[in-house]
Enzyme design. Structure first.
Site, PDB file in Angstrom:
ATOM      1  N   SER A  16       0.839  -1.212   0.000  1.00  0.00           N
ATOM      2  CA  SER A  16       0.000   0.000   0.000  1.00  0.00           C
ATOM      3  C   SER A  16       0.865   1.250   0.000  1.00  0.00           C
ATOM      4  O   SER A  16       2.007   1.247   0.463  1.00  0.00           O
ATOM      5  CB  SER A  16      -0.899   0.032   1.229  1.00  0.00           C
ATOM      6  OG  SER A  16      -1.740  -1.092   1.281  1.00  0.00           O
TER       7      SER A  16
HETATM    8  N1  SAH Z   1      -0.848  -4.792   4.061  1.00  0.00           N
HETATM    9  C1  SAH Z   1      -0.144  -5.056   2.820  1.00  0.00           C
HETATM   10  C2  SAH Z   1      -0.973  -4.675   1.624  1.00  0.00           C
HETATM   11  C3  SAH Z   1      -1.044  -5.812   0.668  1.00  0.00           C
HETATM   12  S1  SAH Z   1      -2.230  -5.687  -0.636  1.00  0.00           S
HETATM   13  C4  SAH Z   1       1.228  -4.416   2.817  1.00  0.00           C
HETATM   14  O1  SAH Z   1       1.546  -3.650   3.740  1.00  0.00           O
HETATM   15  O2  SAH Z   1       2.034  -4.690   1.918  1.00  0.00           O
HETATM   16  C5  SAH Z   1      -3.525  -6.724  -0.056  1.00  0.00           C
HETATM   17  C6  SAH Z   1      -3.166  -8.159   0.253  1.00  0.00           C
HETATM   18  O3  SAH Z   1      -4.386  -8.817   0.621  1.00  0.00           O
HETATM   19  C7  SAH Z   1      -2.586  -8.963  -0.909  1.00  0.00           C
HETATM   20  O4  SAH Z   1      -1.364  -9.498  -0.530  1.00  0.00           O
HETATM   21  C8  SAH Z   1      -3.635 -10.054  -1.151  1.00  0.00           C
HETATM   22  O5  SAH Z   1      -3.072 -11.290  -1.550  1.00  0.00           O
HETATM   23  C9  SAH Z   1      -4.294 -10.158   0.211  1.00  0.00           C
HETATM   24  N2  SAH Z   1      -5.635 -10.737   0.219  1.00  0.00           N
HETATM   25  C10 SAH Z   1      -6.637 -10.563  -0.674  1.00  0.00           C
HETATM   26  N3  SAH Z   1      -7.725 -11.272  -0.318  1.00  0.00           N
HETATM   27  C11 SAH Z   1      -7.412 -11.916   0.848  1.00  0.00           C
HETATM   28  C12 SAH Z   1      -8.102 -12.818   1.716  1.00  0.00           C
HETATM   29  N4  SAH Z   1      -9.349 -13.212   1.466  1.00  0.00           N
HETATM   30  N5  SAH Z   1      -7.468 -13.261   2.814  1.00  0.00           N
HETATM   31  C13 SAH Z   1      -6.182 -12.882   3.091  1.00  0.00           C
HETATM   32  N6  SAH Z   1      -5.468 -12.044   2.306  1.00  0.00           N
HETATM   33  C14 SAH Z   1      -6.067 -11.561   1.198  1.00  0.00           C
END
Ligand code: SAH
Length: 219
Positions: A64
């Site tokens: 993000s």
């Molecule tokens: N907090 C992260 C942002 C990652 S983007 C950071 O600081 O880098 C969002 C993430 O959510 C992705 O890695 C994606 O694979 C995950 N995601 C999407 N749907 C999900 C679900 N149902 N359960 C767990 N993770 C999920």
């Protein structure tokens, strides 16, 4: 990888720019000042790690934007020892910010590879306050509920029912809800066993919250 004065200088400028954009919580700014975001990105992005931008990580996911991390963290109002559930570990950067603030972090990721990489990073940086899980975050983490705070870092079409149910009374859930093109940042406070209060905080754009978990390397 190393974290040198040049990186610290770039972080300092990032923190100043976040402050200009309206992030006022000094503890949140301090966390961003201290956590080496470039560790959570591919080496190719090292020079860009302190721009206020989202960047690609593996599995077509993103880390993000720092403003978004700061905004969501500010809304959560983290207290030391808070038990916090994060859905969407991704790079692990947001988990590190929460742990820096003294939270006991439970973070869930549906992509096996991202989960494994994040675990390695937490070990490397010696973040003791983070427990990572490979699971479908739509279900929350029932065996560790209830939580003081829950943070969803992917865009949800609707609010997953399980997450509300896993909040303590007085607990707060921060989640972007909407279609794929844009989501409204919601803060949901559990006022009592049955009552929830909802506040909305502007539009953001996240990768989608998907169903199920995925062990494949190419999806
Ligand atoms: N907090 C992260 C942002 C990652 S983007 C950071 O600081 O880098 C969002 C993430 O959510 C992705 O890695 C994606 O694979 C995950 N995601 C999407 N749907 C999900 C679900 N149902 N359960 C767990 N993770 C999920």
């Amino acid at each position: 990888m190393e974290d040198n004065n040049r990186h610290k200088g770039m972080r300092n400028r990032l923190v100043k720019s976040l402050n200009t954009k309206g992030i006022r919580d000094t503890k949140v700014l301090d966390a961003i000042q201290n956590i080496p975001r470039h560790f959570f990105l591919d080496k190719a992005f090292e020079e860009h790690a302190y721009e206020d931008k989202a960047f690609p990580i593996d599995q077509q996911q993103t880390i993000s934007q720092p403003y978004t991390v700061a905004f969501q963290t500010e809304l959560l109002n983290i207290n030391k020892r808070d038990k916090v559930l994060e859905i969407g570990t991704g790079s692990g950067y947001q988990s590190a910010v929460l742990a820096f603030l003294g939270a006991r972090v439970y973070t869930v990721e549906r992509h096996k590879l991202l989960y494994e990489n994040a675990v390695k990073m937490f070990q490397k940086l010696n973040f003791m306050g983070i427990r990572a899980f490979f699971a479908d975050g739509n279900k929350g983490l029932g065996e560790f509920a209830p939580f003081d705070k829950i943070l969803v870092t992917a865009g949800a079409k609707q609010l997953p029912f399980a997450l509300k149910e896993q909040l303590k009374i007085g607990g707060v859930l921060v989640i972007p809800v909407g279609d794929e093109s844009s989501q409204t940042m919601l803060r949901i406070t559990r006022v009592s066993q049955t009552e929830f209060k909802e506040d909305a905080f502007g539009k953001f754009r996240f990768v989608p919250l998907l169903k199920g978990k995925n062990s494949l390397l190419d999806i």
